[in-house]
Design an enzyme around this catalytic site. Structure first.
Site, PDB file in Angstrom:
ATOM      1  N   GLY A   6       0.828  -1.273   0.007  1.00  0.00           N
ATOM      2  CA  GLY A   6       0.075   0.027  -0.077  1.00  0.00           C
ATOM      3  C   GLY A   6       0.836   1.330  -0.114  1.00  0.00           C
ATOM      4  CD  GLU A   7       3.385   2.558   3.634  1.00  0.00           C
ATOM      5  OE1 GLU A   7       4.635   2.911   3.011  1.00  0.00           O
ATOM      6  OE2 GLU A   7       3.534   1.604   4.772  1.00  0.00           O
ATOM      7  N   GLY A   8       1.041   3.790  -1.737  1.00  0.00           N
ATOM      8  CA  GLY A   8       1.093   4.198  -2.920  1.00  0.00           C
ATOM      9  C   GLY A   8       2.532   3.512  -3.748  1.00  0.00           C
TER      10      GLY A   8
END
Length: 338
Positions: free
Chosen positions: A305-307
């Site tokens: 996640g987190e981009g």
């Protein structure tokens, strides 16, 4: 840029008059691509991506200079139910890690030449436990949508949105199930690494949330309000702002894509400016992408996640744009066309 809405009705109104991509830029980019010194179609999907980017940038010979990564952090009431392998305080700790430059996202932003914006969303005030109450009030949801909208750099020529929030794969699973149907088990995955009894408990939390709010789940913004989180809402707000400003977006993993799916349910045209950066190892991500009609650029088994997956894909898009805009045509190079 200050958000042009102060209510959910105002946010809905954003989607009534969405700008189209620049058809003249698409035509110019397509014509140029046909004349580049290569066999037709030899660069595969890179050609398609470059033309897509040109259309949203409004330039038949575009450049990618100012990509922005915006990470939104929020805390979830459902985290108290043991849905994650990590405790809720990790959200605050990871925000500090981003600001100190010590996370994976920091390193990937450096490689991609992207700026990083980190937005904390009332971390001392978790959302409600959606098995008992709506996750957010309307005021909370509007504030989070506006925070996402206002985080977008007006000078950015590409946007990636990411998230941090212990419990947010549970919220994403509930949103996906509410939007697309199916059982809680079909949409609930391991997230931060839960398994066995913990995964069963997480699935039960999703099922309870869906049952608790069943009467309101025909409205995508009510789905987001009742089952989501501030960081998911902020991602939706940022993606909407990019759509209005014709800024191309690369979508990240399951959580980001579930947030984006809310906009797709308002109108499918809401995500015309977005491509999928990757398909994650979170099992239901591919199912959400299929619902959105998005083909991922990469499949690397990522699930952070987190981009992060979308940030890796920035350099794929950079390569596509560089070839379209930088290669010589047959005439320019004095090469005989086939």
């Amino acid at each position: 840029m200050k958000a042009p809405f102060t209510s959910l009705a105002g946010f809905r109104a954003v989607f009534e008059t969405l700008p189209e991509r620049d058809s003249a830029a698409v035509e110019a980019a397509t014509a140029r691509n046909e004349q580049l010194t290569k066999p037709k179609g030899a660069l595969g999907r890179l050609e398609e991506l470059a033309i897509w980017y040109a259309g949203w940038q409004g330039d038949g010979r575009p450049e990618l200079k100012r990509p922005q990564v915006a990470i939104f952090a929020g805390n979830h009431g459902i985290a108290a139910r043991g849905v994650s392998a990590f405790p809720p305080e990790v959200t605050v700790q990871m925000v500090a890690n981003y600001r100190a430059g010590g996370a994976a996202v920091n390193q990937l932003c450096k490689v991609a030449g992207a700026s990083l914006t980190v937005v904390e969303l009332d971390l001392d005030r978790p959302t409600g436990d959606f098995t008992e109450v709506p996750a957010m009030t309307e005021e909370d949801l509007v504030a989070a949508l506006a925070a996402g909208w206002e985080a977008v750099d007006v000078e950015a020529d590409l946007l990636v949105v990411g998230e941090m929030g212990i419990g947010n794969t549970t919220a994403a699973a509930a949103i996906a199930a509410a939007l697309f149907g199916g059982s809680a088990g079909e949409w609930t995955g391991r997230g931060s690494g839960v398994d066995g009894a913990a995964l069963e408990g997480k699935t039960l939390v999703v099922a309870q949330g869906l049952e608790r709010h069943a009467e309101a789940l025909s409205d995508p913004l009510e789905v987001l309000r009742r089952l989501g989180g501030r960081e998911l809402a902020a991602m939706a707000g940022a993606i909407a702002r990019a759509r209005v400003g014709r800024v191309p977006v690369i979508l990240d993993g399951f959580i980001c894509t579930s947030a984006a799916a809310v906009l797709h349910r308002i109108t499918p045209a809401a995500l015309d400016h977005a491509v999928a950066g990757h398909v994650s190892a979170e099992g239901a991500h591919s199912a959400v992408l299929k619902q959105l009609g998005k083909e991922p650029m990469l499949s690397l088994g990522m699930r952070l996640g987190e981009g992060t997956g979308a940030i890796v894909a920035i350099n794929i898009l950079r390569s596509a744009v560089a070839c379209l805009s930088g290669m010589a045509t047959f005439a320019e190079a004095g090469v005989s066309a086939g």
